[in-house]
Design a protein around this motif. Sequence first.
Motif, short mmCIF file in Angstrom:
data_model
loop_
_atom_site.label_atom_id
_atom_site.label_comp_id
_atom_site.label_asym_id
_atom_site.label_seq_id
_atom_site.Cartn_x
_atom_site.Cartn_y
_atom_site.Cartn_z
N MET A 81 -3.57 4.30 -8.71
CA MET A 81 -2.15 4.62 -8.59
C MET A 81 -1.94 5.25 -7.23
O MET A 81 -2.64 6.22 -6.88
CB MET A 81 -1.72 5.57 -9.70
CG MET A 81 -0.22 5.71 -9.83
SD MET A 81 0.53 4.18 -10.43
CE MET A 81 2.26 4.66 -10.51
N GLU A 82 -1.00 4.73 -6.46
CA GLU A 82 -0.80 5.24 -5.11
C GLU A 82 0.69 5.28 -4.80
O GLU A 82 1.50 4.56 -5.39
CB GLU A 82 -1.52 4.36 -4.08
CG GLU A 82 -1.11 2.90 -4.11
CD GLU A 82 -1.94 2.04 -3.16
OE1 GLU A 82 -1.69 2.14 -1.94
OE2 GLU A 82 -2.81 1.29 -3.63
N GLY A 83 1.04 6.14 -3.86
CA GLY A 83 2.43 6.25 -3.46
C GLY A 83 2.56 6.64 -2.00
O GLY A 83 1.69 7.33 -1.45
N MET A 91 11.62 10.14 -10.26
CA MET A 91 10.34 9.73 -10.81
C MET A 91 9.32 9.51 -9.71
O MET A 91 8.18 9.91 -9.80
CB MET A 91 10.50 8.45 -11.63
CG MET A 91 9.20 7.99 -12.31
SD MET A 91 9.45 6.55 -13.35
CE MET A 91 9.78 5.31 -12.11
N LYS A 92 9.75 8.87 -8.57
CA LYS A 92 8.82 8.62 -7.47
C LYS A 92 8.38 9.93 -6.85
O LYS A 92 7.21 10.13 -6.54
CB LYS A 92 9.50 7.73 -6.42
CG LYS A 92 9.65 6.29 -6.85
CD LYS A 92 10.25 5.45 -5.76
CE LYS A 92 11.66 5.89 -5.46
NZ LYS A 92 12.36 4.99 -4.55
N SER A 93 9.34 10.87 -6.66
CA SER A 93 8.98 12.15 -6.08
C SER A 93 8.00 12.89 -6.97
O SER A 93 7.06 13.53 -6.51
CB SER A 93 10.25 12.99 -5.84
OG SER A 93 11.12 12.33 -4.96
N PHE A 130 -12.83 -12.61 -9.18
CA PHE A 130 -12.03 -11.42 -8.90
C PHE A 130 -10.64 -11.60 -9.49
O PHE A 130 -10.07 -12.70 -9.45
CB PHE A 130 -11.90 -11.20 -7.39
CG PHE A 130 -12.83 -10.17 -6.84
CD1 PHE A 130 -12.38 -8.87 -6.58
CD2 PHE A 130 -14.14 -10.47 -6.56
CE1 PHE A 130 -13.22 -7.92 -6.07
CE2 PHE A 130 -15.00 -9.53 -6.04
CZ PHE A 130 -14.54 -8.24 -5.79
N ASP A 131 -10.10 -10.52 -10.02
CA ASP A 131 -8.72 -10.52 -10.48
C ASP A 131 -8.04 -9.27 -9.91
O ASP A 131 -8.31 -8.15 -10.35
CB ASP A 131 -8.66 -10.51 -12.01
CG ASP A 131 -7.23 -10.68 -12.52
OD1 ASP A 131 -6.70 -11.80 -12.40
OD2 ASP A 131 -6.65 -9.68 -13.01
N SER A 132 -7.20 -9.46 -8.91
CA SER A 132 -6.53 -8.36 -8.22
C SER A 132 -5.03 -8.45 -8.46
O SER A 132 -4.41 -9.45 -8.09
CB SER A 132 -6.83 -8.42 -6.72
OG SER A 132 -8.22 -8.39 -6.47
N ARG A 133 -4.45 -7.41 -9.05
CA ARG A 133 -3.04 -7.44 -9.42
C ARG A 133 -2.34 -6.15 -8.99
O ARG A 133 -2.97 -5.10 -8.87
CB ARG A 133 -2.87 -7.66 -10.92
CG ARG A 133 -3.54 -8.94 -11.40
CD ARG A 133 -3.32 -9.22 -12.85
NE ARG A 133 -4.05 -10.41 -13.26
CZ ARG A 133 -3.52 -11.43 -13.92
NH1 ARG A 133 -2.24 -11.40 -14.27
NH2 ARG A 133 -4.25 -12.48 -14.25
N GLY A 134 -1.02 -6.26 -8.78
CA GLY A 134 -0.22 -5.11 -8.42
C GLY A 134 1.02 -5.00 -9.29
O GLY A 134 1.65 -6.02 -9.64
N TYR A 135 1.39 -3.75 -9.66
CA TYR A 135 2.54 -3.50 -10.51
C TYR A 135 3.33 -2.30 -9.98
O TYR A 135 2.79 -1.47 -9.24
CB TYR A 135 2.10 -3.22 -11.95
CG TYR A 135 1.36 -4.35 -12.60
CD1 TYR A 135 2.04 -5.38 -13.25
CD2 TYR A 135 -0.04 -4.41 -12.56
CE1 TYR A 135 1.36 -6.42 -13.85
CE2 TYR A 135 -0.73 -5.45 -13.15
CZ TYR A 135 -0.03 -6.45 -13.80
OH TYR A 135 -0.72 -7.50 -14.38
N LEU A 136 4.59 -2.24 -10.34
CA LEU A 136 5.51 -1.12 -10.09
C LEU A 136 6.07 -1.08 -8.67
O LEU A 136 6.96 -0.28 -8.39
CB LEU A 136 4.85 0.24 -10.40
CG LEU A 136 4.23 0.41 -11.79
CD1 LEU A 136 3.67 1.82 -11.94
CD2 LEU A 136 5.25 0.13 -12.88
N ASP A 150 7.59 4.08 -1.85
CA ASP A 150 7.07 2.99 -2.66
C ASP A 150 5.90 3.48 -3.49
O ASP A 150 5.22 4.47 -3.12
CB ASP A 150 6.62 1.83 -1.76
CG ASP A 150 6.56 0.50 -2.51
OD1 ASP A 150 6.98 0.45 -3.68
OD2 ASP A 150 6.10 -0.49 -1.93
N VAL A 151 5.68 2.83 -4.62
CA VAL A 151 4.52 3.11 -5.46
C VAL A 151 3.85 1.79 -5.80
O VAL A 151 4.46 0.72 -5.73
CB VAL A 151 4.90 3.85 -6.77
CG1 VAL A 151 5.49 5.21 -6.46
CG2 VAL A 151 5.85 3.02 -7.61
N LEU A 152 2.58 1.86 -6.15
CA LEU A 152 1.82 0.67 -6.52
C LEU A 152 0.73 1.04 -7.51
O LEU A 152 -0.03 1.99 -7.27
CB LEU A 152 1.20 0.02 -5.28
CG LEU A 152 0.28 -1.19 -5.53
CD1 LEU A 152 1.09 -2.36 -6.07
CD2 LEU A 152 -0.46 -1.59 -4.26
#
Length: 523
Positions: free
Chosen positions: A107-109, A4-6, A149-155, A123-125
Amino acid sequence: MNLMKSSFLGSTAGLAFLSTVLLVATPSNPAQAQSQAERQAQGRRDYAPLAAPSWADTYAQGWTESQVQALTFPYFKANTTKPVFTLYDALGRPENLKIGGSFRARMEGINNQFRPAPAPQDDVLLALRTNIFAEYDTGHKIKIGGEVFDSRGYLQKPNSTASTTEVNALELTQAYLNFDLSDQTGNGSKSSITTGRFTKDVGSRRLMARNDYRNTINAFTGASFDWQGANKDQMTVFWTMPHNRLPNDVPGILDNAIVLDEENLDLQFYGGSYTFANVFGGTLELYGYGLYEDDTGSGLRSLQTRNRRLFTPGFRLWKAPKPAQWDWEVETTYQTGRARETAAITDRRDLHVSAYFFHTQAGYTFNTAWLPRVSFQYDQASGDSANPATFTRFDTLFGARRWEYGPTSLYGAVQRSNLISPGIRLEVTPSPIWDAFVTYRPLFLADATDSFATTGVRDRTGRSGNFAGQQIETRLRYWLIPNAWLLDTGVTYLIKGRFLQTAPNAPATADTFYGYLQTSFFF
């Protein structure tokens, strides 16, 4: 999971490439094109050397209307004063009130991590950021402003490098009073004092900045006096307590826990900057910044520091880009004072600090349809030498770096520490609604015994040499809905050199690839 990451990394790169091909093949909107004479006329306008990330930020930074209007074509209009959908209109356009905000999803990886363990190889974020800014003019030379400000990270993985630079949920970043003192300073000048919580860009933004690409931003509590003379000279003097972003523990960051940031007298940042307009055909800025830092407490909420006592003077001389003209910039900074080598509680030895940073660049903007600009850059920042009595690694304080050294967040390999790097950059701005650039940089260590930039990779013997590698970066931005919906996508490729391959703690990974796809909505 690895598949999935690849797949994500491949799709990000593919999307970035496909977007570039499609947009390059699409002619710019004729209704938005301008004649050569019109472009030249606009090039003669007052130019604001900084580009705020959104229209709300221009208000939050106290930009004048002339500065905002100067940031129009032929410069990509990434900040706009009239979004299509606005809170201001929804509230009935109330008098004396400025209000607006933005929502951003990225979305970044990263693949083949350059950082040592325990950083994950891949890693992904998913980084989400929402901000709402409001300012009320009382009509009595006093403005009341605030921003959430509301800054959040997932995955991301549990051992992800994502930290307080990516996660800071539901924070009152700004809450200030602004007092207009223009009548007191007189002679056609504009001046004000801001007190409370605020964000701030100063000069080149290399030492003090309101971050853009980074998911969280620098914020300060204190006071700032800002003045602009009738001759366009400018001065800023400030004293602040920088915010300590919370939570700063791994469980709190992974859970996007809501904890109010703190500020205290154990961390103080202060200084001043004076900018002279029309010097040597450009603009000259002189500045000096001080930093005082001490350990905070001794319990569970304690914060151990390097006990920095730094003084950072410098100057910057620049001429802004304009069509059919050369532009240039030179900035030199020295750093002195006292600091400890590490933040360990057992490290009690104060070292003399002697560090420096130097940047220069020259560019030319061709007066053709796509307004291509080619620039040549050179950056050098000292690293820590083997001298046990002196600390010589440059500290960039509260500066930003994305526009010069590539994306931060999961990437962020390069910064103004232990760096020697020439570079070449090509930018194009075919219309006000899209632009693109590609940059190439070879990367070297200024001191072979120190860790390279932010990688954490180090060879204390110096036997791994000083060639870190090569970085190739490209980015494309496009207004899907002008003034309302912005697409931003890019890829960065780090070709590892001998140092990043053979240093004792260098991870046994291939060359690093990073990609992202970002959308921003302004309201």
